[in-house]
Design an enzyme around this catalytic site. Structure first.
Site, PDB file in Angstrom:
ATOM      1  N   LYS A   1     -16.126  25.698   0.715  1.00  0.00           N
ATOM      2  CA  LYS A   1     -16.489  26.834   1.680  1.00  0.00           C
ATOM      3  C   LYS A   1     -16.435  28.113   0.939  1.00  0.00           C
ATOM      4  CE  LYS A   1     -17.405  29.539   5.149  1.00  0.00           C
ATOM      5  NZ  LYS A   1     -18.423  29.822   5.776  1.00  0.00           N
TER       6      LYS A   1
ATOM      7  N   CYS B   1     -17.342  37.872   5.891  1.00  0.00           N
ATOM      8  CA  CYS B   1     -17.237  36.590   5.003  1.00  0.00           C
ATOM      9  C   CYS B   1     -16.951  37.083   3.330  1.00  0.00           C
ATOM     10  CB  CYS B   1     -18.432  35.792   5.216  1.00  0.00           C
ATOM     11  SG  CYS B   1     -18.507  35.195   6.758  1.00  0.00           S
TER      12      CYS B   1
HETATM   13  N1  SAJ Z   1     -25.926  41.382  -0.187  1.00  0.00           N
HETATM   14  C1  SAJ Z   1     -26.215  42.213  -1.361  1.00  0.00           C
HETATM   15  N2  SAJ Z   1     -27.274  41.703  -2.213  1.00  0.00           N
HETATM   16  C2  SAJ Z   1     -27.815  40.451  -1.846  1.00  0.00           C
HETATM   17  C3  SAJ Z   1     -27.517  39.715  -0.805  1.00  0.00           C
HETATM   18  C4  SAJ Z   1     -26.502  40.325   0.011  1.00  0.00           C
HETATM   19  O1  SAJ Z   1     -25.710  43.296  -1.596  1.00  0.00           O
HETATM   20  O2  SAJ Z   1     -28.659  40.078  -2.573  1.00  0.00           O
HETATM   21  C5  SAJ Z   1     -24.936  41.939   0.724  1.00  0.00           C
HETATM   22  C6  SAJ Z   1     -25.556  42.232   2.114  1.00  0.00           C
HETATM   23  O3  SAJ Z   1     -26.141  43.420   2.498  1.00  0.00           O
HETATM   24  C7  SAJ Z   1     -24.036  42.308   2.861  1.00  0.00           C
HETATM   25  C8  SAJ Z   1     -23.270  41.039   2.159  1.00  0.00           C
HETATM   26  O4  SAJ Z   1     -23.825  40.916   0.837  1.00  0.00           O
HETATM   27  O5  SAJ Z   1     -23.624  43.594   2.797  1.00  0.00           O
HETATM   28  C9  SAJ Z   1     -23.012  39.655   2.843  1.00  0.00           C
HETATM   29  O6  SAJ Z   1     -24.400  39.286   3.562  1.00  0.00           O
HETATM   30  P1  SAJ Z   1     -25.036  37.874   3.275  1.00  0.00           P
HETATM   31  O7  SAJ Z   1     -26.384  37.614   3.998  1.00  0.00           O
HETATM   32  O8  SAJ Z   1     -24.990  37.547   2.114  1.00  0.00           O
HETATM   33  O9  SAJ Z   1     -23.822  37.064   3.993  1.00  0.00           O
HETATM   34  P2  SAJ Z   1     -23.195  36.834   5.450  1.00  0.00           P
HETATM   35  O10 SAJ Z   1     -21.788  37.427   5.287  1.00  0.00           O
HETATM   36  O11 SAJ Z   1     -23.980  37.422   6.387  1.00  0.00           O
HETATM   37  O12 SAJ Z   1     -23.127  35.263   5.209  1.00  0.00           O
HETATM   38  C10 SAJ Z   1     -22.424  34.288   4.381  1.00  0.00           C
HETATM   39  C11 SAJ Z   1     -23.156  33.323   3.999  1.00  0.00           C
HETATM   40  N3  SAJ Z   1     -22.724  32.629   2.709  1.00  0.00           N
HETATM   41  C12 SAJ Z   1     -23.707  32.292   1.764  1.00  0.00           C
HETATM   42  O13 SAJ Z   1     -24.592  32.557   1.588  1.00  0.00           O
HETATM   43  C13 SAJ Z   1     -22.778  31.553   0.552  1.00  0.00           C
HETATM   44  C14 SAJ Z   1     -23.336  32.271   5.175  1.00  0.00           C
HETATM   45  O14 SAJ Z   1     -24.117  31.211   4.749  1.00  0.00           O
HETATM   46  C15 SAJ Z   1     -22.043  31.947   5.514  1.00  0.00           C
HETATM   47  O15 SAJ Z   1     -22.007  31.076   6.508  1.00  0.00           O
HETATM   48  C16 SAJ Z   1     -21.167  33.137   5.894  1.00  0.00           C
HETATM   49  O16 SAJ Z   1     -21.129  33.875   4.841  1.00  0.00           O
HETATM   50  C17 SAJ Z   1     -19.858  32.860   6.568  1.00  0.00           C
HETATM   51  O17 SAJ Z   1     -19.490  32.909   7.702  1.00  0.00           O
HETATM   52  O18 SAJ Z   1     -19.084  32.400   5.727  1.00  0.00           O
END
Ligand code: SAJ
Length: 431
Positions: free
Chosen positions: A203, A257
């Site tokens: 995870k 996360c």
């Molecule tokens: N972000 C970027 N560039 C990208 C993608 C995201 O800068 O290309 C940033 C977003 O703007 C945000 C951050 O990353 O600030 C996180 O956003 P996210 O959509 O990537 O993820 P979370 O935190 O909403 O959810 C993540 C997910 N993990 C993965 O995709 C591996 C989700 O599936 C998990 O369940 C969640 O963490 C968790 O609870 O751990």
């Protein structure tokens, strides 16, 4: 089966609803009295419409929120694991507390499942000894597994059912029993981890992988800037290769996360290197945004800046660890620095303080003053898009130009129509 879910925050609530909507007899325990009261009155504390409906269905199906723990065939622990900023460690106090509560109600033949995100080794080394205080033996008298959730906030009801699951128990029987419980509810594939520690590690690795990939994109964006090219064009073209899949640069990585879980990998290990660097690259993006802003404005002194978005990502109302908030703090800190330097210089400020006005169409906050869009833009020298909300695409650049004094727009997510903003007279800056 009688199930007691411990902790009915975001994940626990959805998990409790998943089981209740699939014929289980579910009690959701939480010590927070008003949370339980609101739920009982049919008012789930969520702005996600799908989740709200899903929880209301669960309440109709008999889901019972409660301030009391009950005896149950299965205890599912979904409590928070707060991050301690200074030590970069997980605070396991809630997991330990839940373990002690479960131990008091544990009977021979029960199941215990930990869903909270935890450092590798927590189920076996922390939770199992606490549960053993029941005088029942983990793995022999009751089963114990880790089954982490992987849902994407904003899309929880879909992902809860459709995502694959990784399940690892402290022994084979624990794993078998937990798989048998989730299998009928989950449409994704259930993967058997060799043990609970591997499931915990997997995870965290998934979130660390995403964080490192984003850090790579962010570093490329800074390098691309040095060559005067647009990073998003370069990344899009790089991704045409069948084995390259670079994520998008942005003003930093937020949420509860990705900025945190990679550090949990280092809780009982000294080997983090690339993963720790990636964290620093992503955290450093706020300084890069400030540099770009300063370049655009000439100087920050006395500037009026509209910060658009403090949610941690687009279209959500959660502002935890968000790049937008970091930007506001960073700009406010330069104001404070300016004031204290002025005081040290004999009391005369060399520059004027910045006026920072924040707008977010999704977030409600008591900690920070929020303005409506027009007020935030009125008289601003620059606007910074610091959350990827779709609503920002609808901002009319001609109206923005009329409201603002200056002509700088810094688009952290490249979500605006750059040509339209340029046509309206703006200097359109991307990361
Ligand atoms: N972000 C970027 N560039 C990208 C993608 C995201 O800068 O290309 C940033 C977003 O703007 C945000 C951050 O990353 O600030 C996180 O956003 P996210 O959509 O990537 O993820 P979370 O935190 O909403 O959810 C993540 C997910 N993990 C993965 O995709 C591996 C989700 O599936 C998990 O369940 C969640 O963490 C968790 O609870 O751990």
């Amino acid at each position: 089966m009688k199930i007691c879910v411990h902790g009915i925050g975001y994940i626990g609530l959805a998990t409790a609803a998943l089981f209740a909507n699939n014929g289980h007899d579910v009690v959701g325990y939480d010590p927070d009295e008003s949370l339980v009261e609101d739920l009982r009155a049919g008012e789930p504390l969520t702005t996600e419409d799908d989740l709200r409906e899903y929880v209301l269905d669960a309440l109709d199906a008999g889901f019972e929120p409660s301030n009391e723990v009950v005896e149950a065939d299965c205890h599912i622990i979904c409590v928070p694991t707060p991050y301690e900023e200074e030590s970069k460690r997980a605070d396991l106090a809630y997991v330990e507390m839940a373990g002690r509560t479960v131990a008091e109600h544990l009977r021979e033949g029960d199941m215990v499942i930990l869903e909270s995100t935890v450092p590798p080794g927590t189920t076996e080394e922390v939770l199992a000894p606490i549960l053993a205080a029941s005088e029942l033996t983990p793995g022999e008298d009751f089963s114990l597994s880790h089954c982490p959730e992987t849902v994407l906030p904003g899309n929880i009801t879909h992902e809860l059912v459709h995502n694959d699951r990784i399940i690892g128990g402290i022994d084979e029987r624990s794993t078998d029993e937990t798989i048998a419980l989730y299998e009928p509810l989950v449409e994704g594939t259930i993967h058997r981890a060799p043990d609970a520690t591997t499931a915990e590690f997997v995870k965290l690795s998934q979130n660390a992988y995403r964080d490192v990939n984003i850090a790579f994109a962010n570093e490329l964006a800074r390098v691309a800037g040095d060559y005067g090219i647009r990073s998003r064009d370069a990344i899009e073209l790089a991704n045409v290769h069948p084995r390259v899949d670079i994520l998008n640069p942005g003003p930093g990585v937020g949420g509860h996360c990705l900025p945190i879980d990679p550090w949990f990998l280092g809780q009982f290990s000294d080997s983090l290197d690339l993963i720790a660097s990636a964290r620093r690259v992503n955290d450093g993006m706020v300084d890069f945004v400030v540099e770009l802003l300063e370049d655009g404005l000439g100087a920050l002194d006395g500037a009026s800046v509209a910060v658009l978005g403090i949610a941690y990502k687009g279209n959500v109302d959660d502002a935890r660890h968000s790049p937008g908030l970091r930007l506001v703090e960073r700009l406010a800190a330069s104001n404070a620095e300016e004031t204290s330097t002025a005081a040290a210089d004999g009391g005369r400020a060399t520059g004027e303080a910045m006026d920072i006005r924040v707008h977010d169409p999704h977030v409600e906050s008591e900690a920070i003053d929020l303005f409506d869009l027009e007020t935030a833009l009125a008289g601003a020298d620059a606007a910074v898009v610091s959350a990827g909300h779709d609503a920002f695409r609808d901002i009319d650049p001609v109206e923005a130009a009329e409201l603002m004094d200056g002509n700088v727009v810094l688009d952290g997510f490249s979500l605006l129509d750059g040509d339209a903003w340029r046509d309206a007279g703006f200097e359109y800056i991307e990361i």
